[in-house]
Design a protein around this motif. Structure first.
Motif, short mmCIF file in Angstrom:
data_model
loop_
_atom_site.label_atom_id
_atom_site.label_comp_id
_atom_site.label_asym_id
_atom_site.label_seq_id
_atom_site.Cartn_x
_atom_site.Cartn_y
_atom_site.Cartn_z
N ARG A 149 -5.95 -0.27 -5.69
CA ARG A 149 -7.17 -0.43 -5.30
C ARG A 149 -6.76 -2.45 -4.52
NH1 ARG A 149 -10.14 3.05 -9.73
NH2 ARG A 149 -8.62 0.54 -10.90
N ARG A 187 -6.45 -6.86 1.32
CA ARG A 187 -7.05 -7.04 2.87
C ARG A 187 -8.66 -7.82 3.04
NH1 ARG A 187 -4.22 -2.58 2.97
NH2 ARG A 187 -2.96 -2.59 4.96
N LYS A 188 -9.07 -7.24 1.91
CA LYS A 188 -10.95 -8.26 1.28
C LYS A 188 -10.66 -8.95 1.34
CE LYS A 188 -15.12 -7.90 0.45
NZ LYS A 188 -16.11 -7.22 -0.59
N GLU A 216 1.22 -0.95 0.08
CA GLU A 216 0.25 -0.37 0.00
C GLU A 216 0.44 1.25 0.12
OE1 GLU A 216 -3.78 1.21 2.18
OE2 GLU A 216 -2.71 -0.06 3.39
N ALA A 251 -6.22 -2.83 -1.13
CA ALA A 251 -7.62 -3.00 -0.09
C ALA A 251 -7.73 -4.41 -0.75
CB ALA A 251 -8.80 -2.11 -0.17
N LYS A 252 -8.50 -5.16 -2.16
CA LYS A 252 -8.72 -5.88 -2.30
C LYS A 252 -8.49 -7.15 -1.26
CE LYS A 252 -10.08 -4.07 -7.55
NZ LYS A 252 -9.84 -4.47 -8.30
#
Length: 112
Positions: free
Chosen positions: A82, A88-89, A21, A85-86
């Motif tokens: 992006r 982490r999800k 990140e 975040a993807k």
């Protein structure tokens, strides 16, 4: 989650995503600065109006030109931004699924 053959999801994943990140943010900042500088140079039309300048601008504008390249590069930088975040999800979903399966298995097996 038990560590069977390197399957444990632990701190290194979280640290790696955080580093990714940070890199993505740095990339975005650098790209925006470079794009602004490049657009300024293009607006200055430093190549001139002679034969060499005309040949240069024709080559630069071939196959969609620099605007298309800047658009595509900007889209790629946004996709990279992006991705953490993807990730982490996805990791969160994996951990939640693993925990739910462990609870279900424990209920099915009963007390030890």
């Amino acid at each position: 989650m038990r560590n069977e053959e390197g399957t444990e999801i632990t701190e290194p994943i979280s640290t790696g995503i955080s580093q990714f990140e940070l890199m993505a943010t740095d990339l975005d900042t650098a790209y925006q600065s470079d794009e602004t500088e490049l657009r300024g140079l293009l607006a200055a039309k430093i190549w001139g109006t002679g034969a060499a300048g005309t040949a240069f601008i024709r080559a630069l504008e071939a196959s969609g030109g620099l605007d298309l390249w800047l658009y595509d590069t900007s889209a790629l930088v946004q996709d990279i931004n992006r991705t953490p975040a993807k990730l982490r999800k996805a990791v969160g979903n994996s951990l939640s699924t693993d925990a739910a399966l462990a609870q279900r298995t424990a209920r099915m097996l009963g007390p030890a």
